[in-house]
Motif scaffolding. Structure first.
Motif, short mmCIF file in Angstrom:
data_model
loop_
_atom_site.label_atom_id
_atom_site.label_comp_id
_atom_site.label_asym_id
_atom_site.label_seq_id
_atom_site.Cartn_x
_atom_site.Cartn_y
_atom_site.Cartn_z
N VAL A 68 0.21 5.98 -9.40
CA VAL A 68 0.09 4.52 -9.29
C VAL A 68 0.91 4.02 -8.11
O VAL A 68 0.42 3.23 -7.30
CB VAL A 68 0.52 3.82 -10.60
N LEU A 69 2.15 4.46 -7.99
CA LEU A 69 2.99 3.99 -6.89
C LEU A 69 2.46 4.46 -5.53
O LEU A 69 2.51 3.71 -4.55
CB LEU A 69 4.44 4.45 -7.08
N GLY A 70 1.93 5.68 -5.48
CA GLY A 70 1.36 6.18 -4.23
C GLY A 70 0.13 5.39 -3.80
O GLY A 70 0.00 4.97 -2.64
N ILE A 71 -0.78 5.15 -4.74
CA ILE A 71 -1.99 4.38 -4.42
C ILE A 71 -1.63 2.94 -4.09
O ILE A 71 -2.21 2.34 -3.17
CB ILE A 71 -3.00 4.43 -5.59
N GLU A 72 -0.68 2.36 -4.82
CA GLU A 72 -0.25 0.99 -4.52
C GLU A 72 0.35 0.91 -3.12
O GLU A 72 0.14 -0.07 -2.40
CB GLU A 72 0.77 0.50 -5.56
N SER A 73 1.07 1.94 -2.73
CA SER A 73 1.65 1.98 -1.38
C SER A 73 0.55 2.00 -0.32
O SER A 73 0.63 1.29 0.69
CB SER A 73 2.55 3.21 -1.22
N LEU A 74 -0.46 2.82 -0.54
CA LEU A 74 -1.59 2.86 0.41
C LEU A 74 -2.33 1.53 0.42
O LEU A 74 -2.76 1.06 1.48
CB LEU A 74 -2.53 4.00 0.06
N ASN A 75 -2.50 0.91 -0.74
CA ASN A 75 -3.14 -0.40 -0.82
C ASN A 75 -2.36 -1.43 0.01
O ASN A 75 -2.94 -2.21 0.75
CB ASN A 75 -3.23 -0.85 -2.28
N THR A 76 -1.05 -1.40 -0.13
CA THR A 76 -0.21 -2.32 0.63
C THR A 76 -0.37 -2.08 2.13
O THR A 76 -0.48 -3.03 2.91
CB THR A 76 1.27 -2.18 0.22
N ALA A 77 -0.41 -0.81 2.53
CA ALA A 77 -0.59 -0.50 3.95
C ALA A 77 -1.94 -1.01 4.46
O ALA A 77 -2.03 -1.59 5.55
CB ALA A 77 -0.47 1.01 4.18
#
Length: 124
Positions: A68-77
């Motif tokens: 979740v944190l990894g995908i959220e990080s990519l979403n933010t990018a």
């Protein structure tokens, strides 16, 4: 300032780790969704110790909030890049951002399912 690649394996990896830590810190301190998800991850860690979950449950829990944190990080990018390229509202940019947000939703749904599989039996 011109970009210069570090050709040394060890010092290059250390610089990469430094950039990753800097990015993670920026995410946790500036993005509200990452703050919430990080807080939930901490609560799940506390719950794991409290309920004495086993090794496999720990692995699944860590994988779930890491995903979740990894995908959220990519979403933010994706959102930051899209806003930089096209600051005004645009249908195509909105479409791209919605898709990235949908990826976070899929990861979150999987994490919720894993959490329920681990913790519901502890209450029953």
């Amino acid at each position: 300032m011109e970009f210069q690649k570090d050709n040394s394996f060890f010092s290059g990896r250390l610089k990469s780790i430094g950039f990753a830590i800097k990015g993670a810190f920026k995410l946790v301190t500036t993005e509200h969704s990452v703050m919430v998800q990080s807080s939930l991850a901490v609560l799940m860690i506390i719950a794991g110790f409290y309920f004495e979950i086993d090794r496999y449950e720990w692995m699944m829990q860590i994988l779930a909030f890491g995903l979740v944190l990894g995908i959220e990080s990519l979403n933010t990018a994706v959102e930051k890049i899209a806003d930089f390229i096209h600051p005004e509202f645009h249908d195509r940019i909105g479409f791209i951002k919605d898709i990235a947000a949908g990826a976070v939703m899929f990861a979150a749904m999987a994490a919720i399912a894993i959490g329920l599989l681990i913790y519901v039996p502890k209450f029953l």
